[in-house]
Scaffold this active site. Structure first.
Site, short mmCIF file in Angstrom:
data_model
loop_
_atom_site.label_atom_id
_atom_site.label_comp_id
_atom_site.label_asym_id
_atom_site.label_seq_id
_atom_site.Cartn_x
_atom_site.Cartn_y
_atom_site.Cartn_z
N LYS A 240 88.72 -83.50 -109.85
CA LYS A 240 89.06 -82.21 -110.46
C LYS A 240 89.15 -82.37 -111.97
O LYS A 240 89.62 -83.40 -112.45
CB LYS A 240 90.45 -81.75 -109.98
CG LYS A 240 90.53 -81.26 -108.56
CD LYS A 240 91.96 -80.81 -108.25
CE LYS A 240 92.14 -80.40 -106.80
NZ LYS A 240 91.46 -79.16 -106.43
N ARG A 314 91.23 -79.52 -95.19
CA ARG A 314 90.73 -79.11 -93.86
C ARG A 314 90.42 -80.34 -93.00
O ARG A 314 90.46 -80.27 -91.78
CB ARG A 314 89.53 -78.18 -94.03
CG ARG A 314 88.30 -78.81 -94.60
CD ARG A 314 87.31 -77.77 -95.14
NE ARG A 314 87.77 -77.19 -96.41
CZ ARG A 314 87.18 -76.16 -97.02
NH1 ARG A 314 86.13 -75.58 -96.46
NH2 ARG A 314 87.65 -75.70 -98.17
N1 BES Z 1 94.32 -78.20 -102.88
C1 BES Z 1 93.09 -77.58 -103.21
C2 BES Z 1 93.17 -76.06 -103.20
C3 BES Z 1 94.03 -75.39 -104.22
C4 BES Z 1 93.65 -75.35 -105.55
C5 BES Z 1 95.16 -74.72 -103.81
C6 BES Z 1 94.44 -74.68 -106.46
C7 BES Z 1 95.95 -74.06 -104.71
C8 BES Z 1 95.58 -74.04 -106.05
C9 BES Z 1 92.03 -77.96 -102.17
O1 BES Z 1 92.11 -79.25 -101.69
C10 BES Z 1 90.72 -77.83 -102.87
O2 BES Z 1 90.50 -78.55 -103.81
N2 BES Z 1 89.88 -76.92 -102.39
C11 BES Z 1 88.59 -76.68 -102.97
C12 BES Z 1 87.60 -76.53 -101.85
C13 BES Z 1 86.17 -76.47 -102.30
C14 BES Z 1 85.76 -77.81 -102.88
C15 BES Z 1 85.30 -76.10 -101.11
C16 BES Z 1 88.67 -75.40 -103.80
O3 BES Z 1 89.32 -74.45 -103.35
O4 BES Z 1 88.12 -75.37 -104.88
MN MN Z 2 91.14 -80.68 -102.87
#
Ligand code: BES
Ligand code: MN
Ligand code: ZN
Length: 460
Positions: A240, A314
């Site tokens: 990230k 997930r």
């Molecule tokens: N933990 C994050 C989701 C998240 C981000 C929740 C910001 C609350 C605030 C999750 O693990 C994630 O990174 N999801 C990705 C999925 C994508 C790569 C398909 C997302 O939502 O960008």
């Molecule tokens: Mn994530």
């Protein structure tokens, strides 16, 4: 002083008049001349959070607090909670014509305004206390406040102090308090016990991944709560950017919420067999990290192509859900800070949820309104199932295009629930960005007060 409980010292209680803007004229008309003149001279208009102490012969006779206008109350929750920090310390009792759920909301808001995350900067300043108003279930409100405080504390504690080990310790504490059985599979035990995706996501961290499995109760309907316990989410090899990583200590918010809810259910003696499953991992980077393009075999046997290591929640939930499903429970509820898309769709206030059963959804929505814990239903939209099917494996963990990101994540999870009667999933934010009455900036429970209210009906 237990700031999350009511005072029981009725003799010392001073009246706190709760007055709305619309009700101010009538309230003033019922006061004596001295009070009327004092309130007028002080310019008290009953705005949200306005507090005016009322003088008496021996000093302070009471206070009047503002609840604002109808519009203010429609836009905010726990309006009365903002009064607590502004009142002189001592014991207060509400003087108001609130009743039922509105009175309970005011009293609970007061308790929640007593929450502080003071682990690193101790804060023992005394606070104004409230006598439990007549007509509320005081024990229930205290129970809800302590479940909410548990969730907040766990989320607020940074990853330096809340890794998988510490999350396990918190679960063990709760298990001990309520006499739950607890079993934890850690590190190399995960693949041995057929929990391969929890291992794959967590194995890059020096802090070992694990599955926490707790159970309680021996009769009644069966309920499984599954919470995402990603103690820190770097994104993994699909790292990230800094700004997106800043808040990722809260990525165990689902776990924190199910533990808070489990506390409420057990403390209240809920008639059910409860199982709580928490995959606790850190999504880290090292030579051991799982990679984009890897194909993982899940507990259920479904294979998953990894198209983004940042869609890790997930994966760990899938193995935990498959395990929960093997018991054929009446209801499985998962809670997770699963997607950024959920926040984009509904913002930080609303908890988006999915339900396979319309009656469950209706019961939850009614409860959410009653206890002011707002939720919003999103659909398990069947036509999008094809978006999570990549071709060279059964499932794709991160469909391209970014359409309907919260829905495709929910559909992914649902593939692992095939034997339970009903399934609900919450894609929560778990965080309050801007402090509001009773809801300081920081970790937040979402949906658990609504679930606590609705579960007896859903399982009844
Ligand atoms: N933990 C994050 C989701 C998240 C981000 C929740 C910001 C609350 C605030 C999750 O693990 C994630 O990174 N999801 C990705 C999925 C994508 C790569 C398909 C997302 O939502 O960008
Ligand atoms: Mn994530
Ligand atoms: Zn995550």
């Amino acid at each position: 002083m237990p700031t999350l409980a009511f005072s029981t010292d009725a003799s010392a209680a001073r009246p706190l008049f709760l007055v709305t803007k619309e009700g101010l004229a009538d309230w003033l008309a019922a006061q004596d001349d001295a009070t009327r003149n004092w309130v007028g001279a002080a310019g008290f208009k009953a705005g949200v959070g306005d507090v005016l102490p009322l003088p008496g012969k021996d000093g302070l006779s009471g206070a009047v607090g503002g609840l604002g206008s109808g519009k203010d109350r429609a836009r905010g929750r726990f309006i009365a909670a903002g009064l607590r920090g502004k009142l002189p310390e001592g014991v207060w009792r509400f003087e108001c014509d609130l009743e039922g759920d509105e009175l309970a909301e005011a009293a609970l808001g007061w308790l929640l305004a007593g929450y502080r995350f003071d682990r690193f900067v101790p804060d023992s300043k005394p606070m104004a206390m409230l006598l439990a108003p007549e007509g509320v279930d005081a024990a229930m409100l205290e129970r809800i406040a302590s479940g909410e405080a548990l969730a907040r504390d766990l989320i607020n504690t940074p990853a330096s102090h809340m890794g998988p080990d510490e999350l396990e310790a918190a679960a063990r504490d709760l298990a001990c308090t309520h006499g739950m059985a607890i079993d934890v599979a850690t590190g190399a035990a995960l693949p041995k016990r057929n929990l391969p995706m929890i291992h794959a996501v967590g194995r890059a961290s020096t802090r070992e991944p694990r599955l926490i499995d707790m159970s309680w109760g021996d009769g009644g309907p069966s309920l499984a709560l599954v919470g995402k316990g990603v103690c820190f989410d770097t994104g993994g090899l699909n790292i990230k950017p800094g700004a997106s990583m800043q808040l990722m200590k809260k990525d165990m918010g689902g776990a924190a919420n199910v533990l808070g809810l489990a506390h409420m259910l057990m403390d209240g003696g809920m008639n059910c067999r409860l199982r709580v499953l928490i995959p606790a991992v850190e999504n880290s980077i090292s030579g051991e990290a799982f990679r984009p393009g890897d194909i993982l075999e899940s507990r259920k046997g479904l294979t998953v192509e990894i198209n983004n290591t940042d869609a890790e929640g997930r994966l760990v939930l899938a193995d935990a859900l498959a395990l929960a499903d093997e018991d054929r429970p009446d209801l499985i509820v998962s809670m997770a800070t699963l997607t950024g898309a959920a926040r984009v769709a509904v913002g930080p206030d609303l908890a988006p949820f999915y339900a396979t059963d319309d009656n469950d959804a209706a019961a939850l929505e009614a409860a959410a309104t009653a206890v002011r814990d707002p939720v919003w239903r999103l659909p398990f939209w069947e036509p999008y199932e094809k978006m999570i099917e990549p071709g060279i494996a059964d499932l794709d963990n991160a469909p391209k295009g970014g359409f309907a990101g919260s829905i495709t994540a929910a559909l992914f999870l649902r593939r692992f629930v095939t034997a339970a009667s009903r399934y609900m999933h919450f894609d929560i934010f778990g965080w309050t960005r801007d402090s509001a009455p009773g809801r300081p900036k920081g970790g937040a429970g979402q949906g658990i007060r609504a679930l606590y209210r609705a579960l007896p009906e859903m399982l009844g």
